[in-house]
Design a protein around this motif. Structure first.
Motif, short mmCIF file in Angstrom:
data_model
loop_
_atom_site.label_atom_id
_atom_site.label_comp_id
_atom_site.label_asym_id
_atom_site.label_seq_id
_atom_site.Cartn_x
_atom_site.Cartn_y
_atom_site.Cartn_z
N PRO A 61 0.85 -1.43 0.08
CA PRO A 61 0.00 -0.11 0.18
C PRO A 61 0.83 1.28 -0.13
O PRO A 61 0.66 2.28 -0.27
N LYS A 62 2.11 1.16 0.47
CA LYS A 62 3.03 2.21 0.50
C LYS A 62 4.44 2.04 0.51
O LYS A 62 4.68 0.75 0.87
N PRO A 63 5.22 2.72 0.02
CA PRO A 63 6.84 2.37 -0.01
C PRO A 63 7.36 2.44 1.57
O PRO A 63 6.69 2.80 2.37
N GLU A 89 18.11 11.16 2.77
CA GLU A 89 16.56 10.82 2.16
C GLU A 89 16.41 11.49 0.96
O GLU A 89 16.63 12.75 0.89
N LEU A 90 15.85 11.08 -0.09
CA LEU A 90 15.48 11.66 -1.28
C LEU A 90 14.14 12.39 -1.02
O LEU A 90 12.91 11.35 -0.72
N ARG A 91 13.97 13.38 -1.17
CA ARG A 91 12.61 13.97 -0.95
C ARG A 91 11.64 13.85 -2.15
O ARG A 91 11.86 13.74 -3.19
N SER A 92 10.40 13.82 -1.59
CA SER A 92 9.30 13.19 -2.60
C SER A 92 8.09 14.00 -2.26
O SER A 92 7.58 14.49 -1.30
N SER A 93 7.29 14.31 -3.33
CA SER A 93 6.31 15.20 -3.26
C SER A 93 5.10 14.55 -2.54
O SER A 93 3.81 15.02 -2.11
N ASP A 94 5.10 12.96 -2.79
CA ASP A 94 3.93 12.09 -2.30
C ASP A 94 4.91 10.89 -1.61
O ASP A 94 5.04 9.95 -2.23
N SER A 99 9.60 6.94 -2.09
CA SER A 99 10.48 7.17 -1.02
C SER A 99 11.84 6.79 -1.74
O SER A 99 12.11 5.91 -2.69
N GLY A 100 13.02 7.30 -1.00
CA GLY A 100 14.35 6.81 -1.43
C GLY A 100 15.41 7.44 -0.67
O GLY A 100 15.17 8.00 0.21
N CYS A 101 16.60 6.89 -0.99
CA CYS A 101 17.73 7.46 -0.24
C CYS A 101 18.98 7.41 -0.98
O CYS A 101 19.06 6.54 -2.15
N SER A 102 19.97 8.28 -0.57
CA SER A 102 21.38 8.10 -1.67
C SER A 102 22.44 8.21 -0.65
O SER A 102 22.41 8.67 0.45
N TRP A 103 23.61 7.77 -1.02
CA TRP A 103 25.00 7.77 -0.48
C TRP A 103 25.96 8.08 -1.47
O TRP A 103 25.81 7.64 -2.45
N HIS A 104 26.90 8.94 -0.96
CA HIS A 104 28.01 9.29 -2.00
C HIS A 104 29.32 9.65 -0.90
O HIS A 104 29.19 10.25 -0.08
N ALA A 105 30.27 9.31 -1.68
CA ALA A 105 31.57 9.83 -0.90
C ALA A 105 32.84 9.48 -1.72
O ALA A 105 32.70 9.00 -2.90
N TYR A 118 11.83 3.80 -4.08
CA TYR A 118 10.59 2.93 -4.40
C TYR A 118 9.54 3.98 -4.86
O TYR A 118 9.40 4.81 -4.57
N ASP A 119 8.62 3.14 -5.81
CA ASP A 119 7.33 3.84 -6.33
C ASP A 119 6.34 2.57 -6.36
O ASP A 119 6.59 1.50 -6.83
N VAL A 120 5.37 2.93 -5.44
CA VAL A 120 4.32 1.98 -5.67
C VAL A 120 3.01 2.49 -6.41
O VAL A 120 3.09 3.73 -6.38
N THR A 121 2.28 1.62 -6.94
CA THR A 121 0.97 1.90 -7.45
C THR A 121 -0.11 1.21 -7.25
O THR A 121 0.17 0.38 -6.35
N SER A 122 -1.30 1.62 -7.63
CA SER A 122 -2.45 0.96 -7.16
C SER A 122 -2.63 -0.59 -7.79
O SER A 122 -3.28 -1.48 -7.35
N GLY A 123 -2.03 -0.62 -8.82
CA GLY A 123 -2.26 -1.85 -9.63
C GLY A 123 -0.69 -2.43 -10.05
O GLY A 123 0.43 -1.96 -9.32
N ALA A 124 -0.61 -3.67 -10.70
CA ALA A 124 0.64 -4.05 -10.81
C ALA A 124 1.40 -3.21 -11.60
O ALA A 124 1.08 -2.36 -12.66
#
Length: 206
Positions: A61-63, A89-94, A99-105, A118-124
């Motif tokens: 139902p959600k990421p 944390e990767l910012r998202s408007s929804d 949701s997401g995250c990043s690492w760099h060095a 991550y991206d979830v939808t109502s269907g497959a």
């Protein structure tokens, strides 16, 4: 991260015209068509026999709310030496969908960047992705690789996209050596992206 099909009204228009013409034509008694036997049942309606859409709720139902916690600290240290394991944390408007995250060095002259989303939808999740299909990861997965050069500095990048039920995971991993100006090896980047994708997929069911 396409053309729409014909609308229902457009598909039904020829049928409506035929029905209208049929109603306007007077009935004649001299038809050669054989009479239907008494008690014959009309053919089943296509609409009635059509399969009803599934009302089952989506598996996800959600990421994950804590995408930065999707990867174990040991994995982050291995793939991005010198990075803070907490990630950014990767910012998202929804946040109910993404949701997401990043690492760099930069460890000495060795640079690495890793992010997962991550991206979830109502269907497959049925989006077609670029790259080569890979097996054994989710319902379906693909891998694409690219080598770029900017001001004589090479960077190699791999992107892994994984679909599982109604969720899509995208992993981007790249790196290069700022001393030799050479990109990280293809095997290193490819293996790192796949490792991160496996861990990110496992986090969906926590």
């Amino acid at each position: 991260m396409r053309s729409l099909p014909l609308t229902l009204a457009a598909r039904l228009l020829p049928v409506a015209v035929i029905v209208a013409v049929g109603m306007a034509m007077p009935a004649t008694g001299g038809s050669d068509a054989p009479a239907e036997p008494a008690g014959a049942s009309p053919p089943p309606s296509t609409a009635a026999t059509a399969a009803a859409p599934s009302s089952a709720p989506p598996r996800y139902p959600k990421p994950p709310s804590d995408a930065c916690g999707a990867l174990p600290a040991s994995t982050v240290k291995e793939l991005v030496p010198g990075a803070k394991t907490a990630g950014n944390e990767l910012r998202s408007s929804d946040l109910s969908r993404r949701s997401g995250c990043s690492w760099h060095a930069l460890d000495g002259f060795d640079y690495r960047w890793l992010d997962i989303s991550y991206d979830v939808t109502s269907g497959a999740a049925g989006r077609v992705d670029k790259g080569s299909a890979i097996s054994g990861l989710g319902d379906k997965a693909s891998l694409s690789e690219e080598l770029t050069t900017d001001d004589d500095q090479q960077i190699r990048e791999a992107v892994v996209t994984v679909h599982q039920d109604n969720a899509r995971i995208t992993v981007t991993y790249n790196g290069g050596d700022f001393s030799s100006n050479k990109a990280a090896s293809a095997e290193t980047i490819r293996k790192g992206a796949l490792t991160a994708a496996e861990k990110a997929l496992a986090a969906l069911d926590r």
